[in-house]
Design a protein around this motif. Structure first.
Motif, PDB file in Angstrom:
ATOM      1  N   LYS A   1      48.251   3.609 -47.240  1.00 22.58           N
ATOM      2  CA  LYS A   1      47.959   2.434 -48.057  1.00 22.58           C
ATOM      3  C   LYS A   1      47.696   1.259 -47.131  1.00 22.58           C
ATOM      4  CE  LYS A   1      50.092  -0.081 -51.864  1.00 22.58           C
ATOM      5  NZ  LYS A   1      51.321  -0.179 -52.663  1.00 22.58           N
ATOM      6  N   ILE A   2      46.661   0.492 -47.426  1.00 23.61           N
ATOM      7  CA  ILE A   2      46.400  -0.738 -46.667  1.00 23.61           C
ATOM      8  C   ILE A   2      47.303  -1.825 -47.247  1.00 23.61           C
ATOM      9  CG2 ILE A   2      44.712  -2.515 -46.062  1.00 23.61           C
ATOM     10  CD1 ILE A   2      42.554  -0.348 -46.108  1.00 23.61           C
ATOM     11  N   ILE A   3      48.156  -2.410 -46.388  1.00 25.60           N
ATOM     12  CA  ILE A   3      49.124  -3.399 -46.861  1.00 25.60           C
ATOM     13  C   ILE A   3      48.797  -4.821 -46.405  1.00 25.60           C
ATOM     14  CG2 ILE A   3      51.003  -1.750 -47.161  1.00 25.60           C
ATOM     15  CD1 ILE A   3      52.127  -2.698 -44.456  1.00 25.60           C
ATOM     16  N   LYS A   4      47.903  -4.948 -45.416  1.00 27.10           N
ATOM     17  CA  LYS A   4      47.499  -6.276 -44.955  1.00 27.10           C
ATOM     18  C   LYS A   4      46.113  -6.178 -44.345  1.00 27.10           C
ATOM     19  CE  LYS A   4      49.128 -10.190 -42.211  1.00 27.10           C
ATOM     20  NZ  LYS A   4      50.172 -10.701 -41.306  1.00 27.10           N
ATOM     21  N   SER A   5      45.305  -7.189 -44.600  1.00 28.50           N
ATOM     22  CA  SER A   5      43.945  -7.185 -44.080  1.00 28.50           C
ATOM     23  C   SER A   5      43.478  -8.614 -43.839  1.00 28.50           C
ATOM     24  CB  SER A   5      43.021  -6.489 -45.096  1.00 28.50           C
ATOM     25  OG  SER A   5      41.694  -6.528 -44.666  1.00 28.50           O
ATOM     26  N   GLU A   6      43.038  -8.878 -42.620  1.00 25.73           N
ATOM     27  CA  GLU A   6      42.445 -10.165 -42.269  1.00 25.73           C
ATOM     28  C   GLU A   6      41.057  -9.875 -41.730  1.00 25.73           C
ATOM     29  OE1 GLU A   6      44.883 -12.508 -39.632  1.00 25.73           O
ATOM     30  OE2 GLU A   6      46.712 -11.916 -40.690  1.00 25.73           O
ATOM     31  N   PRO A   7      40.009 -10.316 -42.427  1.00 28.55           N
ATOM     32  CA  PRO A   7      38.637  -9.972 -42.038  1.00 28.55           C
ATOM     33  C   PRO A   7      38.363 -10.148 -40.545  1.00 28.55           C
ATOM     34  CG  PRO A   7      38.612 -11.168 -44.095  1.00 28.55           C
ATOM     35  CD  PRO A   7      40.027 -11.201 -43.589  1.00 28.55           C
ATOM     36  N   ASN A   8      37.825  -9.075 -39.957  1.00 27.15           N
ATOM     37  CA  ASN A   8      37.396  -9.034 -38.549  1.00 27.15           C
ATOM     38  C   ASN A   8      38.515  -9.253 -37.534  1.00 27.15           C
ATOM     39  OD1 ASN A   8      34.860  -8.662 -39.672  1.00 27.15           O
ATOM     40  ND2 ASN A   8      34.400 -10.838 -39.581  1.00 27.15           N
ATOM     41  N   LYS A   9      39.795  -9.158 -37.978  1.00 28.21           N
ATOM     42  CA  LYS A   9      40.918  -9.394 -37.075  1.00 28.21           C
ATOM     43  C   LYS A   9      41.990  -8.309 -37.134  1.00 28.21           C
ATOM     44  CE  LYS A   9      40.588 -14.389 -37.243  1.00 28.21           C
ATOM     45  NZ  LYS A   9      40.474 -15.037 -36.004  1.00 28.21           N
ATOM     46  N   LEU A  10      42.349  -7.856 -38.349  1.00 29.36           N
ATOM     47  CA  LEU A  10      43.549  -7.046 -38.492  1.00 29.36           C
ATOM     48  C   LEU A  10      43.525  -6.201 -39.761  1.00 29.36           C
ATOM     49  CD1 LEU A  10      46.841  -6.876 -37.830  1.00 29.36           C
ATOM     50  CD2 LEU A  10      46.895  -8.543 -39.662  1.00 29.36           C
TER      51      LEU A  10
ATOM     52  N   GLN B   1      40.465   1.883 -55.686  1.00 34.32           N
ATOM     53  CA  GLN B   1      40.140   0.879 -54.661  1.00 34.32           C
ATOM     54  C   GLN B   1      40.236   1.550 -53.301  1.00 34.32           C
ATOM     55  OE1 GLN B   1      42.658  -2.596 -54.769  1.00 34.32           O
ATOM     56  NE2 GLN B   1      42.037  -3.234 -52.723  1.00 34.32           N
ATOM     57  N   VAL B   2      39.165   1.503 -52.515  1.00 37.15           N
ATOM     58  CA  VAL B   2      39.161   2.157 -51.199  1.00 37.15           C
ATOM     59  C   VAL B   2      39.101   1.164 -50.041  1.00 37.15           C
ATOM     60  CG1 VAL B   2      38.162   4.314 -52.042  1.00 37.15           C
ATOM     61  CG2 VAL B   2      36.654   2.499 -51.195  1.00 37.15           C
ATOM     62  N   GLU B   3      39.026  -0.125 -50.359  1.00 39.91           N
ATOM     63  CA  GLU B   3      38.855  -1.137 -49.321  1.00 39.91           C
ATOM     64  C   GLU B   3      39.833  -2.277 -49.508  1.00 39.91           C
ATOM     65  OE1 GLU B   3      35.234  -4.038 -47.849  1.00 39.91           O
ATOM     66  OE2 GLU B   3      34.757  -2.123 -48.755  1.00 39.91           O
ATOM     67  N   GLY B   4      40.392  -2.761 -48.399  1.00 39.97           N
ATOM     68  CA  GLY B   4      41.257  -3.930 -48.435  1.00 39.97           C
ATOM     69  C   GLY B   4      42.665  -3.630 -48.921  1.00 39.97           C
ATOM     70  N   VAL B   5      43.453  -4.704 -49.051  1.00 42.46           N
ATOM     71  CA  VAL B   5      44.847  -4.588 -49.460  1.00 42.46           C
ATOM     72  C   VAL B   5      44.941  -3.879 -50.814  1.00 42.46           C
ATOM     73  CG1 VAL B   5      46.928  -5.872 -50.073  1.00 42.46           C
ATOM     74  CG2 VAL B   5      45.513  -6.647 -48.171  1.00 42.46           C
ATOM     75  N   GLY B   6      45.796  -2.879 -50.871  1.00 41.12           N
ATOM     76  CA  GLY B   6      45.983  -2.111 -52.099  1.00 41.12           C
ATOM     77  C   GLY B   6      45.230  -0.792 -52.119  1.00 41.12           C
ATOM     78  N   ALA B   7      44.244  -0.638 -51.243  1.00 42.92           N
ATOM     79  CA  ALA B   7      43.515   0.630 -51.174  1.00 42.92           C
ATOM     80  C   ALA B   7      44.476   1.719 -50.702  1.00 42.92           C
ATOM     81  CB  ALA B   7      42.338   0.517 -50.211  1.00 42.92           C
ATOM     82  N   SER B   8      44.351   2.901 -51.289  1.00 43.04           N
ATOM     83  CA  SER B   8      45.249   3.984 -50.881  1.00 43.04           C
ATOM     84  C   SER B   8      44.559   5.331 -51.001  1.00 43.04           C
ATOM     85  CB  SER B   8      46.535   3.971 -51.709  1.00 43.04           C
ATOM     86  OG  SER B   8      46.260   4.258 -53.064  1.00 43.04           O
ATOM     87  N   GLN B   9      45.133   6.291 -50.305  1.00 46.96           N
ATOM     88  CA  GLN B   9      44.639   7.659 -50.360  1.00 46.96           C
ATOM     89  C   GLN B   9      45.819   8.607 -50.199  1.00 46.96           C
ATOM     90  OE1 GLN B   9      41.935   8.043 -47.034  1.00 46.96           O
ATOM     91  NE2 GLN B   9      43.578   8.458 -45.591  1.00 46.96           N
TER      92      GLN B   9
END
Length: 177
Positions: free
Chosen positions: A96-105, A75-83
């Motif tokens: 790692k993406i830990i929080k994502s709010e579309p078009n805001k954060l 998974q490369v996009e949104g919460v849970g994506a990691s590299q």
């Protein structure tokens, strides 16, 4: 012999004063830069919420280290994506993406080395009259390490120019579309 003892005493006092003084320095650091981009928020968001897209504008990569290698999770996009990455000059680490709010954060957790240094990154998007203001923030704990606390005083000057370069890169990409 008295001269040697005197030198050792002075050095001990200097290191003790540095250690005690460092306890009064901030235990956290914060770096923040912003830019206004003349593009829709959803266009900018896709470059902050997708790790492969993010690596198109971040300044920390092969420019500095030709051995730099990035491995993405499934998974490369949104919460849970990691590299994860590794390079001779830049060392190893993960994001790692830990929080994502579309078009805001978008919030990330970054670990450098073998987990010794951790930081939290945030990309905030706010619509303005002239476009979208994106703010890139990074903060982390410096613990009780006196050397880390002293270097923490310079993080803004050390990292800030790279953040500005990255945001300029993002602006060029998003405004070109």
């Amino acid at each position: 012999m008295k001269i040697l003892k005197g030198i050792l005493l002075i050095l001990t006092l200097i290191f003790t004063l540095i250690f005690i003084g460092s306890l009064f320095l901030p235990s956290k650091y914060h770096v923040e830069r912003s830019i206004v981009i003349n593009a829709p928020a959803d266009s900018i968001f896709q470059y902050a919420n997708n790790l492969q897209n993010m690596n198109k504008w971040l300044p920390f990569k092969a420019d500095y280290d030709t051995t730099f290698l990035i491995t993405y999770s499934s998974q490369v996009e949104g919460v849970g994506a990691s590299q994860k990455w590794d390079g001779k000059k830049l060392g190893s680490g993960s994001m790692k993406i830990i929080k994502s709010e579309p078009n805001k954060l978008v919030e990330t957790e970054v670990t450098l080395g073998e987990g010794k240094v951790k930081s939290n990154g945030t990309f905030l998007l706010n619509e303005t009259g002239g476009g979208v203001k994106i703010t890139w923030q990074d903060e982390g704990s410096l613990g009780f390490n006196p050397v880390a606390r002293i270097f923490g005083l310079f993080y803004d000057k050390l990292l800030g120019p790279d953040y500005e370069t990255g945001l300029q890169n993002l602006k060029k990409i998003c405004e070109k579309k």
